[in-house]
Design a protein around this motif. Structure first.
Motif, PDB file in Angstrom:
ATOM      1  N   PRO A  51       0.764  -1.486   0.263  1.00  0.00           N
ATOM      2  CA  PRO A  51      -0.248   0.634   0.313  1.00  0.00           C
ATOM      3  C   PRO A  51       0.462   1.107   0.093  1.00  0.00           C
ATOM      4  N   GLN A  52       2.295   1.447   0.632  1.00  0.00           N
ATOM      5  CA  GLN A  52       2.937   2.677   0.629  1.00  0.00           C
ATOM      6  C   GLN A  52       3.737   2.777  -0.840  1.00  0.00           C
ATOM      7  N   VAL A  53       3.546   2.256  -1.705  1.00  0.00           N
ATOM      8  CA  VAL A  53       3.433   1.965  -2.882  1.00  0.00           C
ATOM      9  C   VAL A  53       2.608   2.037  -4.562  1.00  0.00           C
ATOM     10  N   GLY A 100       9.304   4.832  12.645  1.00  0.00           N
ATOM     11  CA  GLY A 100       9.170   5.650  12.264  1.00  0.00           C
ATOM     12  C   GLY A 100       9.072   4.800  10.688  1.00  0.00           C
ATOM     13  N   CYS A 101       8.341   5.426   9.766  1.00  0.00           N
ATOM     14  CA  CYS A 101       7.878   4.822   8.565  1.00  0.00           C
ATOM     15  C   CYS A 101       8.080   6.196   7.381  1.00  0.00           C
ATOM     16  N   LEU A 102       8.144   5.280   6.267  1.00  0.00           N
ATOM     17  CA  LEU A 102       8.487   5.772   5.353  1.00  0.00           C
ATOM     18  C   LEU A 102       7.588   6.664   4.703  1.00  0.00           C
ATOM     19  N   SER A 103       6.354   6.516   4.605  1.00  0.00           N
ATOM     20  CA  SER A 103       5.103   7.116   4.650  1.00  0.00           C
ATOM     21  C   SER A 103       4.751   8.971   5.288  1.00  0.00           C
ATOM     22  N   GLN A 142       5.122  -6.742  12.656  1.00  0.00           N
ATOM     23  CA  GLN A 142       4.341  -6.226  13.064  1.00  0.00           C
ATOM     24  C   GLN A 142       4.181  -4.674  11.798  1.00  0.00           C
ATOM     25  N   HIS A 143       5.360  -3.542  12.485  1.00  0.00           N
ATOM     26  CA  HIS A 143       4.489  -2.610  11.638  1.00  0.00           C
ATOM     27  C   HIS A 143       4.412  -2.425  10.067  1.00  0.00           C
ATOM     28  N   GLU A 144       4.833  -3.484  10.091  1.00  0.00           N
ATOM     29  CA  GLU A 144       4.547  -3.846   8.105  1.00  0.00           C
ATOM     30  C   GLU A 144       3.254  -4.710   7.821  1.00  0.00           C
ATOM     31  N   CYS A 145       2.754  -5.693   8.707  1.00  0.00           N
ATOM     32  CA  CYS A 145       1.571  -6.316   8.899  1.00  0.00           C
ATOM     33  C   CYS A 145       0.206  -5.233   8.856  1.00  0.00           C
ATOM     34  N   ASP A 146       0.929  -4.304   9.464  1.00  0.00           N
ATOM     35  CA  ASP A 146      -0.432  -3.046   9.925  1.00  0.00           C
ATOM     36  C   ASP A 146      -0.657  -1.938   9.054  1.00  0.00           C
ATOM     37  N   HIS A 147       0.403  -1.874   8.129  1.00  0.00           N
ATOM     38  CA  HIS A 147       0.049  -1.243   6.665  1.00  0.00           C
ATOM     39  C   HIS A 147      -1.362  -2.033   6.017  1.00  0.00           C
ATOM     40  N   LEU A 148      -0.959  -3.279   6.360  1.00  0.00           N
ATOM     41  CA  LEU A 148      -2.102  -4.153   4.859  1.00  0.00           C
ATOM     42  C   LEU A 148      -3.727  -4.467   5.448  1.00  0.00           C
TER      43      LEU A 148
HETATM   44 NI    NI Z   1       5.730   1.636   7.275  1.00  0.00          NI
END
Ligand code: NI
Length: 189
Positions: A51-53, A100-103, A142-148
């Motif tokens: 989703p970040q792309v 932190g997060c790239l978004s 967990q951080h990445e799976c949150d994005h989903l």
């Molecule tokens: Ni992130």
């Protein structure tokens, strides 16, 4: 190919991502995965969710290997996750740590998460995998799976803390940021 990273405020980051099916195991997906690796490495991230792309599908690339000196559990952690499912381990403890997060360029906040998880997923060849993860690697996953599921890490912080960073968040929403990678901000209302 480097892809723009979608910024906080863009609706794709709030959508529930669709699972991939065997039919998605094609060249188009392989090309997206390659682009996501390139984009993540260029922006010096340790993880990037589709989703970040701008792709609302259950796909993540992550690699915390560069952090292995401080977080040994991150050694050899390069993984492509398709349809990951995570559950906290029975003996997991909540641990607070900076994320932190790239978004959300230029921002970091303390987030409480379980320190141990179990995960099942498909690798980039759609082979089923399963494993237990702990420490900082469990946090990245967990951080990445949150994005989903349409979540970002600041959803875990207190309302007071969120109020304190409100102007910074508004700047990100409006695309008033500078960072070393290409971004795409929310469509103007
Ligand atoms: Ni992130």
């Amino acid at each position: 190919m480097l892809l723009p990273i979608y910024l906080y405020g863009h609706p794709v980051l709030r959508a529930t991502a669709e699972p991939l099916t065997a039919e998605d195991n094609n060249d188009e997906l392989r090309s997206l995965i390659a682009d996501m690796w390139e984009t993540m490495e260029h922006s010096e991230g340790v993880g990037l969710a589709a989703p970040q792309v701008g792709e609302s599908i259950r796909l993540v690339v992550l690699d915390g290997s560069a952090l292995a000196e401080h977080y040994p559990e991150c050694a050899d952690s390069r993984m492509c996750l398709i349809n990951p499912e995570i559950t906290p381990a029975e003996d997991a403890q909540p641990v607070s740590y900076e994320e932190g997060c790239l978004s959300l360029p230029g921002l970091s906040e303390t987030v409480k998460r379980p320190d141990k998880i179990h995960m099942s997923w498909l690798d980039e060849n759609f082979q089923p995998k399963e494993g237990d993860f702990s420490g900082f690697l469990a946090r990245i996953i967990q951080h990445e799976c949150d994005h989903l599921i349409g979540k970002v890490y600041i959803d875990h912080i207190s309302p007071i803390r969120k109020q304190l960073i409100k102007s910074k968040l508004n700047n990100i929403v409006r695309g008033r940021i500078s960072c070393g990678y290409r971004t795409k901000s929310a469509p103007k209302k």
